[in-house]
Scaffold this active site. Structure first.
Site, PDB file in Angstrom:
ATOM      1  CE  LYS A  33      -2.275  10.892   2.986  1.00 48.15           C
ATOM      2  NZ  LYS A  33      -2.995   9.979   2.063  1.00 48.15           N
ATOM      3  CG  HIS A  68      -1.995  -0.983   1.236  1.00 44.69           C
ATOM      4  ND1 HIS A  68      -3.263  -0.773   0.730  1.00 44.69           N
ATOM      5  CD2 HIS A  68      -1.985  -2.249   1.683  1.00 44.69           C
ATOM      6  CE1 HIS A  68      -3.987  -1.869   0.892  1.00 44.69           C
ATOM      7  NE2 HIS A  68      -3.236  -2.779   1.470  1.00 44.69           N
ATOM      8  CE  LYS A  93     -14.030   6.119   0.997  1.00 51.04           C
ATOM      9  NZ  LYS A  93     -13.172   6.187   2.197  1.00 51.04           N
ATOM     10  CB  THR A  95     -10.051   4.948  -0.976  1.00 47.73           C
ATOM     11  OG1 THR A  95      -9.496   5.312   0.277  1.00 47.73           O
ATOM     12  CG2 THR A  95      -9.406   3.681  -1.470  1.00 47.73           C
ATOM     13  CE  LYS A 144      -6.462  13.920   0.043  1.00 47.16           C
ATOM     14  NZ  LYS A 144      -6.607  12.733  -0.802  1.00 47.16           N
ATOM     15  NE  ARG A 145      -3.518  10.478  10.111  1.00 50.10           N
ATOM     16  CZ  ARG A 145      -3.097   9.668  11.071  1.00 50.10           C
ATOM     17  NH1 ARG A 145      -3.739   8.530  11.295  1.00 50.10           N
ATOM     18  NH2 ARG A 145      -2.079   9.963  11.820  1.00 50.10           N
TER      19      ARG A 145
END
Ligand code: 26V
Length: 849
Positions: free
Chosen positions: A586, A387, A695, A691, A580-581
Site C-alpha cells: 500500500k 479478494h 468513500k 474501498t 488503511k492497514r
C-alpha cells in the site's frame, strides 16, 4: 448533562430520581414510539426499569444504552415481521459467510435508517442530552481487519435496503481488532473488549444451537456409508444482530456464532476432586474458539485454532441453513435438488472454504444423498469471491493438520480432487501439464498442503474478483488455466460502499447541500442521481456552499486531531489523508518519503519562497499486523517524522505530518468528510480494489493514485482531469522488478536524498536502515524494491506538484471536488449487491408489506 442529583440539586441519597429532568418525563414503555415525547418516555423507561447502571445516574454512557434499547425496540418489531415474511414467502435466500465484519457503531446508523434523526435529537434534548455526544459512547464492533470486513458490513446494509432475502453469518469474537496506541517504540496493541459492558444490539437465541465436531474418526457401515464420530463436540450458539434497511421495514440478521460447552461437559467428579482445570477442559477449549479475531498463526497451535474457527463458522451456518430449508417446506419433504433454488451461499474469500466439504458431508452422511447428487447441489449453491492476488495471502492448509482436525472432510476433498483430475485428463488433455498447479492437493512431500482457492474454484458455480482490473488479472494470471475449462465461471463485481453511512450520516452538511440542489434526497438510495450535480459544478453559489460544508468538516476534523494527538492543524491547509492497514504494497513508505522530501525542500527555501508553497497537513493512519516488522517500522517512522516537522518553527505552518492513532470505522467517519486529497498509491496490480478510495471520492475528496484496483474505474467515472495519476501500470511491473533486482536503472536523485536524510538521523536515532534497505539491492534486508517505491517516486513527486498547483486555484479545486462526488454513483454497494443478486445469486426482492 450530569447525574440526576445534579439536575435536581439533591444529595447522593439518590432518592431524587423523580425530580429533575427525568422526573418531568414519564417513564412509560413506548416500544414503537416515533414522536419525540414518546421516544423520551421510552428512553426514560429503559433508564428506570432496565437499569444497567445505578439507576440514579443519567450520564452520557447510561443515556447511550437506554437510547440504544429504545431504538432496538423499534427494530425488533420490523425484524420479526421480516423473518415471518421471508418464512411465508419462502423465496430463494442468500447467506453471506464471512470470518469478518467491521460494523463500527450502530446507533447513528439505526436512527438514520429509521429516518428518525430529528425525533431522537429532540427526545434527547428533552432528557438533557445531546445525540452527538451520546453516540460517541458506543464502542466499535471491530470484528474484522480492514477492507474485506468493512465490505461485508456495507453489503449487509445494502441487502437490507434493497429488501433482499439475505443474511450474514459470522463469529462473535470476544476481542476484535486490537486498539492501537502509539508509544516510544511505535505501535502498541491493546486488547479491546467490545462486550465489556454488553452490546445493546445483539439478541441471544437460546433455541438456536448446533453441535460442531472436531478431530475424531470415520465409521464405515456395512452399506458403505460413512459417519464422522468421536472427537470433541462444541456447541454453536446464535447471537443475532439486527441490520435495518434504509427507509424500509426490512430488517435482516447478522447471525454471529458463539462457542460453548454444555453442563454435561463439566466433570463434577474431577472438580470435587480438586482437578479444577481438567474438570472444565472442554469449556476452556470452547472459549478459545471465539476469543480473538485472527489470532496469530505463526505457531502450529495458532494455525489449528484459526482452522477451528473457520470450520466452526461453516458447520454451524450450514446446519442452520439446512434446518431452515427443511422448516420452510410447504407440503411434504422437499427434494434436495431444490436446495440450490432456495439457497445461495457466498464465500467471502477462502476463509469459509470448508463450507464446501461440510455441505457435501451433511448431504451425504446425514441426509443420505449419493456423491453425484450432493456434488450437484453443492456446486449449484456455492460461489466464491477472491479478494487478493498476493501469493502470501492465499490460504494453504497443512494436510497433516487437516487430517487430524477434519478427517471426513479430507476424504471428501481428496475425492473432489481425484474427480477433477480425472475430468481434466478425459476432457482437457491439453491441460495435463498444468494439472500440478490446478489440482487441490499439493502433495509436495516436504510440506503437503490443501490449496483453498483451488478448492473454491473447482467447487463454485461462480468466481468473482472485486474490481475490473482485479477480475482481469484473476482470469489472465491466477486462475488462467481454469478459464478454458469453465469459460463462463468468472465474473467481476466491482466493490461498493453504503452511501448512507459514508455520506448521509457521516457528513450531514454536505448531504444537506446535495439534497437542496438536487431537490430530492433520493440519491441516498439511487446514487447515480449524484451525476446531476455536474450541471452546478461551475455555479458560484453552489461552490460557496460546497466549500463551506467542506470547511465545517475540516474544522471538526482539526478538533479531533488536536484532541487525540495534541497537534494543532490549520483548516486552511490542504488536508491530505492516507488511512488503511499498513502494508508495504500500500506504500505508506512512498507517502512518508515524499513528506520527508517536502520537508527538506521547505527547509532549504528562503522565507519568501516558502510563502509561495501550498500549506499541507499530511495525515496517515492504520494498524500494522502485530508480527509484521516492516509495517511497524513504517508506523514508527511516520511518528518520528511528525515529531520533528510539527515542532520546527520554520516549517510547521507549511507542513504538518500527523499519525492518527487507532484507525477504525468511527475514526474513518471523522476523517473522510474532512479530507481534500487522499492517497491510494499501491503498486499497480496489488490492491484488489480498495474501498476507502470510493468513500473519499464520494465525499468530494480528490485522489492521487496509481492505476490499481478500483482507482481505474473511479478515474473513468469522475474524469481523468480530476484524478492525480502517477506510477507504473500493472503490466509494466514484472519487467520493472527485474530491472530493479539487477540494478539496471538510474537512481532518482530526489529519492536518494530523502532516504539519506532519514539515515542522517534527522528524525531520531531509531535504526531505519533495514526498512530503507528493502527499497534497495537484493542482499541483507534488500528486497530489490519489490514494491517499486523508488521507481514510482519521481512520478509521484511530479503528481504532488500538480496537486499543489491545483490547490492554489480555489475555483478549479472546488469544481474538481464537486465532480468527484458527482462521479461516485457507480460505487454504491446497492449497485454491487444488485449485480450479485441478479448475476450470481438469482434472488429477488422480498419486501415486507
Ligand atoms: C492478507 C494478508 C495476510 C497475510 C499477510 C499478507 C496479506 C496481504 C493481504 C491480505 C488481504 C486479504 C484479503 C483482503 O482483505 N482483501 C481486501 O479486500 C477488499 C475488499 O474486497 C479490497 O478492497 C482490498 O483491495 C483487498 O486488499
Amino acid at each position: 448533562m450530569g447525574t440526576v442529583e445534579e439536575v435536581s440539586g439533591n444529595t447522593k441519597s439518590g432518592l431524587s430520581a423523580k425530580s429533575g429532568v427525568l422526573a418531568k418525563i414519564p417513564a412509560v414503555a413506548h416500544p414503537l414510539a416515533e414522536e419525540p415525547a414518546e421516544i423520551a418516555s421510552n428512553i426514560n423507561y429503559h433508564v428506570q426499569y432496565n437499569p444497567h447502571f445505578s439507576p440514579f445516574k443519567f450520564e452520557p454512557e447510561q443515556a447511550f444504552y437506554a437510547t440504544a434499547e429504545s431504538v432496538r425496540n423499534r427494530l425488533i418489531q420490523q425484524w420479526n415481521q421480516t423473518y415471518l415474511h421471508f418464512h411465508k414467502a419462502d423465496p430463494k435466500q442468500t447467506y453471506y459467510l464471512s470470518m469478518e465484519y467491521l460494523q463500527g457503531r450502530s446507533l447513528t446508523n439505526a436512527i438514520g435508517n429509521l429516518d428518525s434523526q430529528d425525533a431522537y435529537i429532540d427526545a434527547l434534548n428533552k432528557l438533557g442530552h445531546d445525540l452527538e455526544e451520546i453516540v460517541e459512547q458506543e464502542k466499535d464492533a471491530a470484528l474484522g481487519n480492514g477492507g474485506l470486513g468493512r465490505l461485508a458490513s456495507c453489503f449487509l446494509d445494502s441487502m437490507a435496503t434493497l429488501n433482499l432475502p439475505a443474511w450474514g453469518y459470522g463469529l462473535r469474537y470476544r476481542y476484535g481488532l486490537f486498539k492501537q496506541c502509539i508509544g516510544k517504540q511505535g505501535q502498541e496493541e491493546i486488547a479491546e473488549d467490545w462486550l465489556e459492558k454488553f452490546s445493546p444490539w445483539e439478541v441471544i437465541r437460546h433455541d438456536v444451537v448446533f453441535p460442531v465436531r472436531f478431530f475424531g474418526q470415520i465409521e464405515v457401515h456395512a452399506s458403505g456409508s460413512r459417519k464422522w464420530v468421536g472427537g470433541e463436540v462444541i456447541q454453536a450458539l446464535a447471537y443475532d444482530v439486527p441490520i435495518p434497511g434504509f427507509k424500509t421495514k426490512n430488517t435482516i440478521s447478522l447471525r454471529l456464532w458463539e462457542a460453548k460447552a454444555g453442563a454435561e461437559d463439566f466433570n463434577l467428579f474431577q472438580f470435587n476432586d480438586g482437578q479444577y482445570e481438567s474438570a472444565a477442559q472442554l469449556h476452556s477449549r470452547a472459549q478459545q474458539i471465539c476469543a480473538v479475531l485472527y489470532p496469530g498463526d505463526a505457531t502450529e497451535d495458532g494455525k489449528l485454532l484459526r482452522l477451528k474457527q473457520q470450520f466452526f463458522l461453516c458447520s454451524a451456518s450450514l446446519q442452520d441453513i439446512i434446518f431452515r430449508f427443511k422448516e420452510r417446506k410447504e407440503k411434504g419433504v422437499r427434494q434436495w435438488s431444490e436446495f440450490p433454488n432456495k439457497v445461495a451461499v457466498q464465500l467471502n474469500d477462502t476463509h469459509p472454504t470448508l463450507a464446501i466439504p461440510e455441505l457435501m458431508r451433511l448431504l451425504m452422511d446425514d441426509e443420505g444423498l449419493g456423491w453425484d447428487e450432493a456434488w450437484d447441489v453443492t456446486t449449484r449453491t456455492i460461489s466464491y469471491t477472491n479478494h487478493t492476488v498476493l501469493p502470501e495471502a492465499l490460504e494453504k492448509w497443512s494436510q497433516t493438520v487437516m487430517w487430524k482436525l477434519l478427517p471426513r472432510h479430507m476424504e471428501i476433498i481428496e475425492e473432489i480432487d481425484r474427480r477433477f483430475i480425472a475430468m481434466i485428463n478425459s476432457k482437457h488433455p491439453g491441460l495435463e501439464s498444468k494439472l500440478s498447479s490446478m489440482c487441490i492437493m499439493d502433495n509436495n512431500p516436504q510440506k503437503p498442503v490443501v490449496r483453498m482457492a483451488n478448492l473454491c474454484v473447482v467447487s463454485s458455480h461462480t468466481v468473482n474478483g472485486v474490481a475490473q482490473l482485479h477480475s482481469d488479472i484473476l482470469k489472465s494470471e491466477l486462475f488462467a488455466d481454469y478459464v478454458s475449462v469453465w469459460p463462463t465461471k468468472f465474473q467481476n463485481k466491482t466493490n461498493g460502499i453504503t452511501p448512507r453511512r459514508w455520506l448521509r450520516f457521516c457528513s450531514p452538511e454536505l448531504s444537506h447541500i446535495i439534497t437542496k440542489w438536487l431537490k430530492t434526497d433520493e440519491w441516498a438510495t439511487n446514487l447515480d442521481l449524484l451525476a446531476d450535480l455536474r450541471q452546478f459544478a461551475d455555479s458560484a453559489a453552489f461552490q460557496v456552499e460546497w466549500e463551506s460544508a467542506k470547511m465545517a468538516n475540516k474544522q471538526r476534523l482539526a478538533q479531533y486531531v488536536q484532541q487525540v494527538t495534541g497537534v494543532s492543524i490549520d483548516p486552511n491547509s490542504l488536508f491530505d489523508i492516507q488511512v488503511k492497514r499498513i502494508h508495504e504494497y500500500k506504500r505508506q513508505l512512498l507517502n512518508i518519503l515524499g513528506a520527508v522530501y517536502r520537508y527538506k525542500t521547505l527547509k532549504e527555501m528562503s522565507p519568501e519562497e516558502r510563502k509561495r508553497a501550498t500549506p499541507r497537513t499530511i495525515m496517515i493512519g492504520g494498524k500494522a499486523f502485530a508480527t509484521y516488522t516492516n509495517a511497524r517500522r513504517i508506523v514508527k517512522l511516520v511518528n518520528d517524522v511528525g515529531a520533528v516537522v510539527n515542532t520546527d518553527p520554520e516549517v510547521s505552518s507549511y507542513l504538518k505530518v500527523v499519525f492518527v492513532p487507532n484507525y477504525n470505522v468511527s475514526v474513518a467517519e471523522k476523517l473522510i468528510p474532512g479530507s481534500e486529497l487522499s492517497q491510494h498509491i499501491s503498486t499497480a496490480g496489488m490492491e484488489a480494489s480498495g474501498t476507502s478510495n470510493m468513500k473519499f471520492a464520494l465525499n468530494g475528496c480528490l485522489i492521487i493514485g496509481t492505476l490499481d484496483g478500483a482507482n481505474v474505474e473511479i478515474r473513468e467515472e469522475i474524469g481523468e482531469e480530476n484524478f492525480f495519476l502517477f506510477g507504473a501500470t500493472a503490466d509494466e511491473v514484472p519487467r520493472l522488478r527485474k530491472e530493479r533486482e539487477n540494478g539496471l536503472f538510474k537512481p532518482d536523485p530526489r529519492f536518494e536524498e530523502a532516504k539519506q536524510f532519514i539515515r542522517s538521523g534527522a528524525f531520531g536515532s531509531y535504526d531505519y536502515n533495514p526498512l530503507l534497505e528493502s527499497l534497495e539491492g537484493n542482499s541483507g534486508y534488500g528486497r530489490g524494491d519489490y514494491f517499486l517505491v523508488g521507481h514510482d517516486f519521481p512520478s509521484y513527486m511530479d503528481a504532488q506538484a500538480r496537486v499543489d498547483e491545483a490547490y492554489k486555484d480555489r475555483k478549479r479545486w472546488i469544481k474538481m471536488s464537486i465532480l468527484s462526488t458527482a462521479g461516485s454513483g457507480k460505487f454504491s454497494s446497492d449497485r454491487t449487491i444488485s449485480q450479485y443478486a441478479k448475476e450470481i445469486w438469482n434472488i429477488e426482492e422480498c419486501r415486507v408489506p
